[in-house]
Structure formats: structure tokens, C-alpha cells
Design a protein around this motif. Sequence first.
Motif, PDB file in Angstrom:
ATOM      1  N   LEU A  95       4.559 -39.259 -28.261  1.00  0.00           N
ATOM      2  CA  LEU A  95       5.534 -40.322 -28.496  1.00  0.00           C
ATOM      3  C   LEU A  95       5.299 -40.986 -29.852  1.00  0.00           C
ATOM      4  N   LEU A  96       4.052 -41.043 -30.278  1.00  0.00           N
ATOM      5  CA  LEU A  96       3.729 -41.675 -31.561  1.00  0.00           C
ATOM      6  C   LEU A  96       4.096 -40.804 -32.757  1.00  0.00           C
ATOM      7  N   ARG A  97       4.495 -39.548 -32.517  1.00  0.00           N
ATOM      8  CA  ARG A  97       5.026 -38.738 -33.622  1.00  0.00           C
ATOM      9  C   ARG A  97       6.283 -39.383 -34.192  1.00  0.00           C
ATOM     10  N   GLY A  98       7.083 -39.987 -33.315  1.00  0.00           N
ATOM     11  CA  GLY A  98       8.303 -40.625 -33.790  1.00  0.00           C
ATOM     12  C   GLY A  98       8.027 -41.826 -34.673  1.00  0.00           C
ATOM     13  N   LEU A  99       6.845 -42.408 -34.537  1.00  0.00           N
ATOM     14  CA  LEU A  99       6.465 -43.562 -35.352  1.00  0.00           C
ATOM     15  C   LEU A  99       5.800 -43.140 -36.653  1.00  0.00           C
ATOM     16  N   LEU A 100       4.806 -42.244 -36.567  1.00  0.00           N
ATOM     17  CA  LEU A 100       3.972 -41.921 -37.726  1.00  0.00           C
ATOM     18  C   LEU A 100       4.209 -40.520 -38.279  1.00  0.00           C
ATOM     19  N   ALA A 104       0.266 -37.408 -38.858  1.00  0.00           N
ATOM     20  CA  ALA A 104      -0.316 -38.752 -38.873  1.00  0.00           C
ATOM     21  C   ALA A 104      -0.611 -39.246 -37.468  1.00  0.00           C
ATOM     22  N   SER A 105       0.094 -38.701 -36.464  1.00  0.00           N
ATOM     23  CA  SER A 105      -0.183 -39.106 -35.075  1.00  0.00           C
ATOM     24  C   SER A 105      -1.542 -38.608 -34.610  1.00  0.00           C
ATOM     25  N   TYR A 106      -2.166 -37.710 -35.376  1.00  0.00           N
ATOM     26  CA  TYR A 106      -3.506 -37.247 -35.009  1.00  0.00           C
ATOM     27  C   TYR A 106      -4.538 -38.368 -35.124  1.00  0.00           C
ATOM     28  N   LEU A 107      -4.274 -39.372 -35.969  1.00  0.00           N
ATOM     29  CA  LEU A 107      -5.223 -40.486 -36.111  1.00  0.00           C
ATOM     30  C   LEU A 107      -5.336 -41.286 -34.814  1.00  0.00           C
ATOM     31  N   PRO A 108      -4.226 -41.833 -34.263  1.00  0.00           N
ATOM     32  CA  PRO A 108      -4.364 -42.513 -32.972  1.00  0.00           C
ATOM     33  C   PRO A 108      -4.803 -41.571 -31.858  1.00  0.00           C
ATOM     34  N   THR A 109      -4.455 -40.277 -31.971  1.00  0.00           N
ATOM     35  CA  THR A 109      -4.889 -39.317 -30.957  1.00  0.00           C
ATOM     36  C   THR A 109      -6.411 -39.224 -30.931  1.00  0.00           C
ATOM     37  N   VAL A 348       3.715 -52.456 -33.408  1.00  0.00           N
ATOM     38  CA  VAL A 348       4.402 -51.613 -34.386  1.00  0.00           C
ATOM     39  C   VAL A 348       5.348 -50.647 -33.676  1.00  0.00           C
ATOM     40  N   PHE A 349       4.838 -50.000 -32.639  1.00  0.00           N
ATOM     41  CA  PHE A 349       5.646 -49.006 -31.926  1.00  0.00           C
ATOM     42  C   PHE A 349       6.889 -49.621 -31.290  1.00  0.00           C
ATOM     43  N   LEU A 350       6.706 -50.720 -30.546  1.00  0.00           N
ATOM     44  CA  LEU A 350       7.838 -51.292 -29.811  1.00  0.00           C
ATOM     45  C   LEU A 350       8.946 -51.766 -30.743  1.00  0.00           C
ATOM     46  N   VAL A 351       8.593 -52.371 -31.872  1.00  0.00           N
ATOM     47  CA  VAL A 351       9.614 -52.843 -32.807  1.00  0.00           C
ATOM     48  C   VAL A 351      10.311 -51.667 -33.485  1.00  0.00           C
ATOM     49  N   ALA A 352       9.530 -50.698 -33.952  1.00  0.00           N
ATOM     50  CA  ALA A 352      10.128 -49.534 -34.608  1.00  0.00           C
ATOM     51  C   ALA A 352      11.016 -48.755 -33.644  1.00  0.00           C
ATOM     52  N   ALA A 367       8.300 -33.500 -36.979  1.00  0.00           N
ATOM     53  CA  ALA A 367       8.519 -34.929 -37.205  1.00  0.00           C
ATOM     54  C   ALA A 367       7.922 -35.340 -38.544  1.00  0.00           C
ATOM     55  N   PRO A 368       8.725 -35.930 -39.440  1.00  0.00           N
ATOM     56  CA  PRO A 368       8.233 -36.248 -40.788  1.00  0.00           C
ATOM     57  C   PRO A 368       7.259 -37.423 -40.786  1.00  0.00           C
ATOM     58  N   ALA A 369       6.369 -37.415 -41.758  1.00  0.00           N
ATOM     59  CA  ALA A 369       5.382 -38.492 -41.890  1.00  0.00           C
ATOM     60  C   ALA A 369       6.082 -39.802 -42.241  1.00  0.00           C
ATOM     61  N   ARG A 370       5.648 -40.872 -41.600  1.00  0.00           N
ATOM     62  CA  ARG A 370       6.144 -42.228 -41.900  1.00  0.00           C
ATOM     63  C   ARG A 370       4.908 -43.114 -42.091  1.00  0.00           C
ATOM     64  N   LEU A 371       4.186 -42.811 -43.158  1.00  0.00           N
ATOM     65  CA  LEU A 371       2.905 -43.463 -43.387  1.00  0.00           C
ATOM     66  C   LEU A 371       3.030 -44.945 -43.658  1.00  0.00           C
ATOM     67  N   VAL A 372       4.230 -45.401 -43.985  1.00  0.00           N
ATOM     68  CA  VAL A 372       4.424 -46.819 -44.257  1.00  0.00           C
ATOM     69  C   VAL A 372       4.072 -47.671 -43.038  1.00  0.00           C
ATOM     70  N   TYR A 373       4.189 -47.099 -41.838  1.00  0.00           N
ATOM     71  CA  TYR A 373       3.894 -47.872 -40.627  1.00  0.00           C
ATOM     72  C   TYR A 373       2.392 -48.003 -40.359  1.00  0.00           C
ATOM     73  N   LEU A 374       1.582 -47.327 -41.181  1.00  0.00           N
ATOM     74  CA  LEU A 374       0.148 -47.582 -41.102  1.00  0.00           C
ATOM     75  C   LEU A 374      -0.194 -48.976 -41.625  1.00  0.00           C
ATOM     76  N   LEU A 375       0.655 -49.506 -42.516  1.00  0.00           N
ATOM     77  CA  LEU A 375       0.381 -50.818 -43.118  1.00  0.00           C
ATOM     78  C   LEU A 375       0.439 -51.956 -42.101  1.00  0.00           C
ATOM     79  N   PRO A 376       1.528 -52.101 -41.323  1.00  0.00           N
ATOM     80  CA  PRO A 376       1.524 -53.177 -40.316  1.00  0.00           C
ATOM     81  C   PRO A 376       0.477 -52.966 -39.235  1.00  0.00           C
ATOM     82  N   TRP A 377       0.175 -51.719 -38.924  1.00  0.00           N
ATOM     83  CA  TRP A 377      -0.887 -51.440 -37.955  1.00  0.00           C
ATOM     84  C   TRP A 377      -2.225 -51.963 -38.470  1.00  0.00           C
ATOM     85  N   LEU A 378      -2.537 -51.646 -39.734  1.00  0.00           N
ATOM     86  CA  LEU A 378      -3.784 -52.118 -40.340  1.00  0.00           C
ATOM     87  C   LEU A 378      -3.788 -53.640 -40.457  1.00  0.00           C
TER      88      LEU A 378
END
Length: 447
Positions: A95-100, A104-109, A348-352, A367-378
Motif C-alpha cells: 500500500l505504501l508503494r502508492g505513497l513513496l 522507496a517503499s523498501y525503506l518502511p518495509t 503522511v499516508f492518510l493525507v496523501a 509505481a513511480p518514486a515520490r521521494l518528496v514525501y520522505l520530507l514530511p515523514w522525516l
Amino acid sequence: MSTSGTVHTSASHGDAPLTLTEPPARTLGFRESAGLWGNLGISLLLPVAAVYVVLPGQPLSVTLGAIVVGAVIGASLLGLAAAAGAREGVPGMVLLRGLLGRRASYLPTALNLVQCIGWATFEIVIIAEAASRVLDAPRWPFVLLAGVLATAMALRPLGVVKVLSRYAVWAALAAIVYLFVEVLSEPLAPLDSGGAASFWTATDIVIALPISWFPLAADYTRHVRSGRVAGTSAALGYGLATVAMFTLGVLALAAYGSSGLDVIDALLAVPLGALAVLVLITVELDEAFANVYSTAVSAQNVVARLDRRLLALGVGATATLLALSFDIVAYEPFLFLIGAVFVPLIGVFLVAYALSAPGRWDTSDTAPARLVYLLPWLAGFVAYQLTLPTFFSGVGAGWTSWWTARQTDLGIDPANGWSASLISLAVAASLTAVIALLGARRGRQRA
């Protein structure tokens, strides 16, 4: 969107699919889903942790109010995540592929794999420790038994969910009601000691429990028939169980003047208390099972075609060996640190997800990378640590002291009494909303 290259074969005998390339069986309704989440919320960890939500010197009603507020907030967030899992029909890490994006979803994985194995080990230790107290026997046989049973349950997860909803939840409810009656028959003394510095720090502890299941929720709700059923059943099942178990712990503290693990000893001392606690120990197996199963399913985000049963066997064996040989209590602060990582991620996930176009949440292999969402997570994680640094002693004490020094630099009182979870969520969600809206605006301009 479902994962690309999906082979539309039926799930194994109506149970969970063996690989990520198979569609989920949609066999769970409200009763099964609510029973699962109710059972997951019924945990001996909550009465033990009740000492940390007690507001010393305050009326008992204030502490109980913090429990209710924390459960409502945490369970509502869990329900939203559960609903998304049912709508998209994929496990939590997919599910986090749609976010990151996929890679990039491998990081939370990776973080979730470490977290799940740790909590599976911790649950096996808790079960074995409590059983050894009840039966006055050595701990290691119960470690082996709990590890074997939890692993076996993970091989047929949907069948286990149905058994839990039909039988286990009612046995646990009977045990809880009995313990409540016994505890309330004692005079309740004022609580003059406790671990909560303020109403919101007490609430923060309670919020953390439902949110801790966010990375795992979709692993189960992808099998629920609709998003509405999945969200409502998860929020109600886990929320009500959280209120009941924390309240039982607080009342036991007031009735018997116990603390920490002594709460279990106090409950064992009531008439037939050992039988009631033994029922709760048995029900505790579902938490170990859930962590073993979710470790296997999370790994499939990286190795989609690997049979989850083989993964579960490996995870169960690892957790059991760790429970036999590792001081999991010393590892507990690290588990809380990983939990603090996932608190802002849910914001981050719920809002996105809420701001995404219907049908455009891409969980495919491309699913394309959306690395910009790493910023609000951090940013949310930093806000959490600046509000309430994760406490380490010994080797890890440098982490706590570094963040405490940053609090001093910014003029933040270490005893601020704020909710780290709510501040972290607010920071992460606000920045995500700004990023998503700016991205949508640029897309309209290009169009």
C-alpha cells in the motif's frame, strides 16, 4: 491499482494468497474483522503498561478520560488505514508503494520487518513469562509452545481469524468481565504514583497502541469485503478493547496498589484469577501470530513470488530462538523508536491518500518514486523526538541526551507535557497537504 503482472488465480483454499501475485480472498465480514481487532486489542501488555497512563494525585476519572480520548484518536486513525487496505486490496507495505513508489517503499518495509520480528519475540516472552507464573513452572517450555503455535497459526491466517471471532473473543470477554467484577469489589484507593506527567502524555501512551498496528492493518483488511466495514470494525474492535484493558490495569493499580508486572500478580490473587489470566494468555497468541504473519507478508513486497508459508516458518523459528536467548526487554526501547518512526508516516499516508484522485493510488511494480514525501515523514519524526525523545539507557543513552540537548537549544521544556504523537502527526500531515496541493496545482498548470 493492483500490483502489476497479477495472476488472477484463486487464493489457496479460500485463505490468504500464498504469493503477492495472487488476488486476496474477500471472505471477511464485520463480525470476523471486529473479532480479529478486538482480540488484538486484548493484550496483557496493556494492563502492565497502565502504570504509565496514571496521573498521580489526579482523580481516577481524569486518567480514565485520557484512556478514552487516546483510544478514540488512535483507533480512528487505525480505522482509516484499515479502510484503505480494503479498498486497494493489497498488504500494508505494498500500500505504501502508492505513497513513496515501489523501491522507496523498501525503506518502511525494512523497518517493519525489524519491528515485527521484535514484537513477535516480545509477545512470545510475555506469554511464556505469564504462563510460568500462573503454572509455577520453568519459562522455556512455554517459549517453545508459544512459538510453535504462533507459527502454525500464521500458515492459515484467515481460518485463524474466523476462529478468533467465533470463539476466542467471547472467552476473552468472559475473563475480562470476571476480572472487572473482582477488581471493582475492592475499595479503590487514590493513585498517588504513576508515569504520566500530564493528561496529554497519558493520552500519548494510549494513542501509540492502535497506531502501532498501522503498518500491519492492510495485511488483514485486504480480505474484508468493503472499506467501510474494514474501517468501522477495526476502529470499534481495537478501540473498545484498548479502553477495557487499560482501564482494567488502572483499576487493579487502585485496588491492589500494584505496579508494572505486579498487576498480573494482583489479578492472579483474586478467586479464579489464575484461570481468567490463563484464558488471556491463550488469547495473547493472536498478537504473536499477527506479527509472524505480517513479517512474511511484508517481505513479499520485495520478493513477491516467495511462498508466505516458507517465510512464516523462518520468521517463527527466528522469533522463538530470540525469545530463548535474547534479552528482549533491553531491546524494547529500540522497538519504541521504530514505533515513533511509523507515527508520522500514518499522517503522511492518510493525507496523501485522501487527496489522491480516485483509482489513482498506484501499488503496481512500476509505481513511480515520490521521494518528496520522505520530507514530511522525516519532519514528523524530528518533531516527535523534540517533543519526547525515545528513552535509552546504557549504550543508547547518547540518543536521548542528544535530543534533550536539542530541546534545550530550541527552548523546549523536556517536561513539556505535550503529546508527541499528536504533534508528530500534525507536522507530518500539514506538510503532506502542502506538498500534495502544490503538486496538484502544477499538474493543472501543465495540463
